[in-house]
Write an enzyme that holds these catalytic residues in place. Structure first.
Site, PDB file in Angstrom:
ATOM      1  N   GLU A 119      -3.030  -3.614  -6.952  1.00  0.00           N
ATOM      2  CA  GLU A 119      -3.212  -4.872  -6.208  1.00  0.00           C
ATOM      3  C   GLU A 119      -2.290  -4.793  -4.999  1.00  0.00           C
ATOM      4  O   GLU A 119      -1.087  -5.008  -5.116  1.00  0.00           O
ATOM      5  CB  GLU A 119      -2.839  -6.071  -7.102  1.00  0.00           C
ATOM      6  N   CYS A 148       0.247 -12.342  -0.273  1.00  0.00           N
ATOM      7  CA  CYS A 148      -0.598 -11.184   0.051  1.00  0.00           C
ATOM      8  C   CYS A 148      -1.924 -11.603   0.688  1.00  0.00           C
ATOM      9  O   CYS A 148      -2.488 -10.861   1.477  1.00  0.00           O
ATOM     10  CB  CYS A 148      -0.861 -10.364  -1.200  1.00  0.00           C
ATOM     11  N   PRO A 195       0.818  -1.222   0.000  1.00  0.00           N
ATOM     12  CA  PRO A 195       0.000   0.000   0.000  1.00  0.00           C
ATOM     13  C   PRO A 195       0.854   1.276   0.000  1.00  0.00           C
ATOM     14  O   PRO A 195       0.496   2.265  -0.641  1.00  0.00           O
ATOM     15  CB  PRO A 195      -0.809  -0.119   1.300  1.00  0.00           C
TER      16      PRO A 195
HETATM   17  P1  NAD Z   1       6.796  -3.221  -2.953  1.00  0.00           P
HETATM   18  O1  NAD Z   1       5.640  -2.298  -2.978  1.00  0.00           O
HETATM   19  O2  NAD Z   1       7.951  -2.882  -2.075  1.00  0.00           O
HETATM   20  O3  NAD Z   1       7.425  -3.388  -4.428  1.00  0.00           O
HETATM   21  C1  NAD Z   1       6.654  -3.738  -5.547  1.00  0.00           C
HETATM   22  C2  NAD Z   1       7.310  -3.192  -6.809  1.00  0.00           C
HETATM   23  O4  NAD Z   1       7.363  -1.773  -6.698  1.00  0.00           O
HETATM   24  C3  NAD Z   1       8.724  -3.673  -7.069  1.00  0.00           C
HETATM   25  O5  NAD Z   1       8.883  -3.926  -8.448  1.00  0.00           O
HETATM   26  C4  NAD Z   1       9.579  -2.501  -6.641  1.00  0.00           C
HETATM   27  O6  NAD Z   1      10.778  -2.380  -7.361  1.00  0.00           O
HETATM   28  C5  NAD Z   1       8.681  -1.316  -6.928  1.00  0.00           C
HETATM   29  N1  NAD Z   1       8.946  -0.190  -6.016  1.00  0.00           N
HETATM   30  C6  NAD Z   1       9.376  -0.251  -4.730  1.00  0.00           C
HETATM   31  N2  NAD Z   1       9.481   0.996  -4.207  1.00  0.00           N
HETATM   32  C7  NAD Z   1       9.089   1.852  -5.187  1.00  0.00           C
HETATM   33  C8  NAD Z   1       8.988   3.274  -5.257  1.00  0.00           C
HETATM   34  N3  NAD Z   1       9.304   4.048  -4.225  1.00  0.00           N
HETATM   35  N4  NAD Z   1       8.545   3.818  -6.417  1.00  0.00           N
HETATM   36  C9  NAD Z   1       8.220   3.041  -7.464  1.00  0.00           C
HETATM   37  N5  NAD Z   1       8.312   1.684  -7.454  1.00  0.00           N
HETATM   38  C10 NAD Z   1       8.754   1.098  -6.333  1.00  0.00           C
HETATM   39  O7  NAD Z   1       6.199  -4.657  -2.625  1.00  0.00           O
HETATM   40  P2  NAD Z   1       6.966  -6.026  -2.430  1.00  0.00           P
HETATM   41  O8  NAD Z   1       7.798  -5.960  -1.199  1.00  0.00           O
HETATM   42  O9  NAD Z   1       7.617  -6.420  -3.706  1.00  0.00           O
HETATM   43  O10 NAD Z   1       5.721  -7.021  -2.188  1.00  0.00           O
HETATM   44  C11 NAD Z   1       5.089  -7.144  -0.954  1.00  0.00           C
HETATM   45  C12 NAD Z   1       3.811  -6.368  -0.902  1.00  0.00           C
HETATM   46  O11 NAD Z   1       3.024  -6.632  -2.054  1.00  0.00           O
HETATM   47  C13 NAD Z   1       2.931  -6.779   0.282  1.00  0.00           C
HETATM   48  O12 NAD Z   1       2.308  -5.655   0.811  1.00  0.00           O
HETATM   49  C14 NAD Z   1       1.905  -7.708  -0.363  1.00  0.00           C
HETATM   50  O13 NAD Z   1       0.713  -7.837   0.365  1.00  0.00           O
HETATM   51  C15 NAD Z   1       1.706  -7.053  -1.680  1.00  0.00           C
HETATM   52  N6  NAD Z   1       1.211  -8.001  -2.670  1.00  0.00           N
HETATM   53  C16 NAD Z   1      -0.047  -7.853  -3.148  1.00  0.00           C
HETATM   54  C17 NAD Z   1      -0.551  -8.767  -4.057  1.00  0.00           C
HETATM   55  C18 NAD Z   1      -1.947  -8.660  -4.624  1.00  0.00           C
HETATM   56  O14 NAD Z   1      -2.242  -9.368  -5.595  1.00  0.00           O
HETATM   57  N7  NAD Z   1      -2.820  -7.841  -4.085  1.00  0.00           N
HETATM   58  C19 NAD Z   1       0.250  -9.824  -4.471  1.00  0.00           C
HETATM   59  C20 NAD Z   1       1.535  -9.928  -3.961  1.00  0.00           C
HETATM   60  C21 NAD Z   1       2.025  -9.010  -3.069  1.00  0.00           C
END
Ligand code: NAD
Length: 470
Positions: free
Chosen positions: A216, A250, A196
């Site tokens: 998502e 997630c 989020p």
């Molecule tokens: P994250 O938000 O840290 O990263 C996701 C993507 O965003 C990565 O590719 C990353 O490089 C990019 N990113 C990170 N920081 C950024 C920024 N400041 N600006 C732009 N892009 C940026 O998430 P994560 O650690 O990879 O995954 C875990 C999270 O994702 C958990 O909160 C989980 O619940 C959620 N998730 C949701 C779903 C769903 O289908 N709803 C599925 C899997 C994971």
């Protein structure tokens, strides 16, 4: 766009922008061909390499890779291939009598150039899943996978480069700066899967160009167990859902809300299940994954320390090995309400149990937090189940099970507010990547023409008549 000419991805973006109508106007058969090529790559050509990459990145057991990555992607493709013809068809809608002489329909057209940003926990599934929808809807796409799972990201690049030309689908690897650069470009749609916190950054960047978004996201998904539940089977399903992929899912049950009078029995059932699943020493079990990076390990370790400081009673686990990024399946009860385990999304193999007295207490607890991605109910009571469904909100719910709603292609998948905006999977994914163009075709003289200027008393009467009767 001129301010973007120095953007490292500008040329790639322009190539896709120039190619978008060729891609979107391609016949149904061309989309099917692309989906089939991707299917072959996942199911045959790169299948073993995918499992190897996941083992290296996440210690993911082969069975879990087959089930939660390969099966999901191939299943998504098969579903899209079966229904694409129906989804793509213009949809006729009724036309009001006041518009006599016209007919109306919805045309599903591609949004254009799309950006897909994906996380690390199911790297292949959560990258190719949205891509399947994007291709089905006739878009071009640039993908940015997570930097946390380098073996998987490198292999996905190889797959994308093998299957597609970069004018239609391209994958760029990189860290936050790569996302930041990409987000400056005026994409027509952004599909983001992640936390989020980052979701808010994505939405702000999208606002600059008024790009539509599908977000998502994650959050704390509660699992409610009432006194009527079958505790034995509930424990089995919950321990499976919670500790698969080492809790890095997630929609894994984030915490349990257990009715007070069955708490002890439920904990005993959970402990028995964990021993049966992963033996007395889960560290040696080939069925148990690992934490993705040392940084993520440290975050979870600090949650365990905080739990100790907040009166947590460890019922199972609480064993860690930094060098191996190992955290044992852990159950903790009796936490003080300020414990971080009850505040932040856990996203790891730690399962806190909170007790409640009445179903209203459980509802109040859930509603005191952000709206979750999933909410699970274990109960034989129809009344309790209905009440929980009526007085809470969540992206999805399983009754007497968990996680499996994700695998039904006929259901929309996504969150609500803090856990997400928009839906994905199957038809809902196709819609997310489509512009529903409203089309009215005038065949004969239309009644509205009677009301064109210059206005008169007669036309006012006619307008009043229209308001009253049509
Ligand atoms: P994250 O938000 O840290 O990263 C996701 C993507 O965003 C990565 O590719 C990353 O490089 C990019 N990113 C990170 N920081 C950024 C920024 N400041 N600006 C732009 N892009 C940026 O998430 P994560 O650690 O990879 O995954 C875990 C999270 O994702 C958990 O909160 C989980 O619940 C959620 N998730 C949701 C779903 C769903 O289908 N709803 C599925 C899997 C994971």
């Amino acid at each position: 766009m001129t301010e973007n000419t120095n953007n490292p991805y500008y040329n790639l973006f322009i190539k896709q922008k120039n190619n978008q109508f060729k891609v979107s106007n391609g016949a149904y058969n061309q989309r099917i061909k692309k989906l089939s090529a991707l299917q072959r790559a996942i199911e045959i050509t790169f299948r073993e390499e995918i499992k190897e990459a996941l083992l290296k990145d996440l210690g993911k057991p082969y069975v879990e890779s087959e089930m939660t990555e390969i099966y999901q992607i191939v299943g998504d493709i098969k579903h899209a291939k079966n229904y694409l013809h129906k989804w793509m068809r213009n949809k006729k809608v009724k036309t009001p009598l006041s518009m006599l002489g016209a007919s109306s329909y919805i045309k599903y057209e591609a949004k254009g150039v799309c950006l897909i940003i994906s996380p690390w926990n199911f790297p292949f599934n959560l990258t190719f899943g949205p891509l399947i929808s994007a291709i089905s809807a006739g878009n071009t796409a640039i993908i940015k996978p997570s930097e946390m799972t380098p073996h998987s990201s490198a292999l996905m690049k190889k797959i994308v480069d093998t299957v597609f030309s970069e004018e239609e689908v391209a994958l760029v690897e990189g860290e936050v700066q790569t996302s930041t650069d990409l987000l400056k470009l005026p994409f027509n749609h952004i599909f983001f899967t992640g936390s989020p916190t980052v979701g808010k950054i994505i939405m702000k960047a999208a606002a600059e160009h008024l790009a539509s978004v599908t977000l998502e996201l994650g959050g704390k998904s509660p699992t409610i167990i009432d006194e009527t539940a079958n505790l034995k089977t509930a424990a089995k399903k919950i321990m499976w859902g919670k500790f698969m992929n080492c809790g890095q899912i997630c929609i894994s049950p984030d915490y349990a809300l257990v009715q007070q009078n069955v708490k002890n029995q439920f904990i005993e059932e959970c402990k028995n299940v964990l021993k049966a699943f992963y033996s007395n020493n889960p560290k040696e079990s080939s069925s148990y994954a690992r934490i993705v990076t040392p940084k993520h390990f440290e975050r979870l370790k600090s949650l365990l320390t905080d739990a100790e400081d907040n009166g947590g009673n460890f019922e199972f686990g609480n064993i860690t090995d930094k060098a191996k990024k190992y955290i044992a399946p852990t159950i903790v009860s009796g936490l003080g309400e300020n414990a971080l385990l009850l505040e932040e999304e856990i996203f790891g193999p730690i399962f806190p149990m909170v007790t409640y007295k009445t179903i209203d207490d459980a509802i109040a607890y859930v509603n005191s937090k952000e709206r979750p991605l999933a909410l699970y109910i274990y109960s034989k009571s129809k009344r309790n189940t209905e009440k929980l469904l009526s007085y809470t909100r969540a992206g999805g719910t399983c009754i007497n099970n968990n996680i499996i709603h994700y695998a039904n292609h006929n259901l929309p998948f996504g969150g609500v507010n803090n856990s997400g905006i928009g839906k994905s999977h199957g038809y809902y994914g196709f819609k997310a990547f489509s512009n529903e163009r409203a089309i009215v075709k005038q065949h004969t003289f239309g009644i509205t023409e009677l009301l064109f200027p210059p206005y008169s008393n007669y036309k006012e009467k006619l307008a009043r008549f229209t308001v009253k009767w049509f």
